[in-house]
Write an enzyme that holds these catalytic residues in place. Structure first.
Site, PDB file in Angstrom:
ATOM      1  N   GLY A  16      32.469  36.473  43.183  1.00  0.00           N
ATOM      2  CA  GLY A  16      33.376  36.571  44.308  1.00  0.00           C
ATOM      3  C   GLY A  16      34.788  36.198  43.902  1.00  0.00           C
ATOM      4  N   GLY A  20      43.126  30.219  44.508  1.00  0.00           N
ATOM      5  CA  GLY A  20      43.671  29.012  43.919  1.00  0.00           C
ATOM      6  C   GLY A  20      44.551  29.279  42.719  1.00  0.00           C
ATOM      7  CG  ASP A  54      35.684  25.949  26.923  1.00  0.00           C
ATOM      8  OD1 ASP A  54      36.319  25.115  26.241  1.00  0.00           O
ATOM      9  OD2 ASP A  54      36.126  27.086  27.159  1.00  0.00           O
ATOM     10  CG  ASN A  59      37.867  26.738  31.573  1.00  0.00           C
ATOM     11  OD1 ASN A  59      38.530  27.754  31.441  1.00  0.00           O
ATOM     12  ND2 ASN A  59      37.225  26.188  30.567  1.00  0.00           N
ATOM     13  CG  ASP A  71      35.785  30.365  30.791  1.00  0.00           C
ATOM     14  OD1 ASP A  71      34.961  31.248  30.487  1.00  0.00           O
ATOM     15  OD2 ASP A  71      36.609  29.912  29.986  1.00  0.00           O
TER      16      ASP A  71
END
Length: 117
Positions: A16, A20, A54, A59, A71
């Protein structure tokens, strides 16, 4: 807080739309709140058996509604042999970023112990 999966085909997942701004590209009015949100969301995923692997300021998306962690291709299961090392790396990256940008000092090892307790 992760993007909603819509569909998948082989190695691709359609997610989706994420609202942000990347954490690295914004100035937070209440950085302690967002730090806590990141830590609590990371703890929830850990409790579900997943380590991001990560996690960094690149991310995480920030919006008026909170955060979205994106991610995930490097995720590992909590039971993997290097999961704790990757989780400590994730926590260290977040702590380093908030210390540098907002002078918020948190100990990643203490956070790791909090996750494991």
């Amino acid at each position: 807080s992760v993007p909603e999966p819509i569909d998948q085909n082989r190695h691709a997942i359609v997610m989706g739309l994420c609202e942000g701004v990347s954490l690295v590209d914004c100035v937070l009015k209440d950085p302690e709140f967002f730090f806590d949100e990141i830590i609590e969301n990371t703890k929830k995923t850990y409790e579900l058996g997943v380590v991001h692997g990560d996690l960094s300021e690149y991310n995480i998306l920030v919006s008026p509604d909170g955060i979205t962690i994106i991610d995930w291709p490097q995720w590992v299961g909590r039971e993997e042999i290097n999961a704790d090392e990757l989780l400590l790396h994730d926590l260290s990256m977040i702590c380093k970023y908030f210390k540098k940008k907002y002078s918020i000092k948190k100990d990643p090892v203490s956070l790791l112990n909090y996750f494991k307790s």
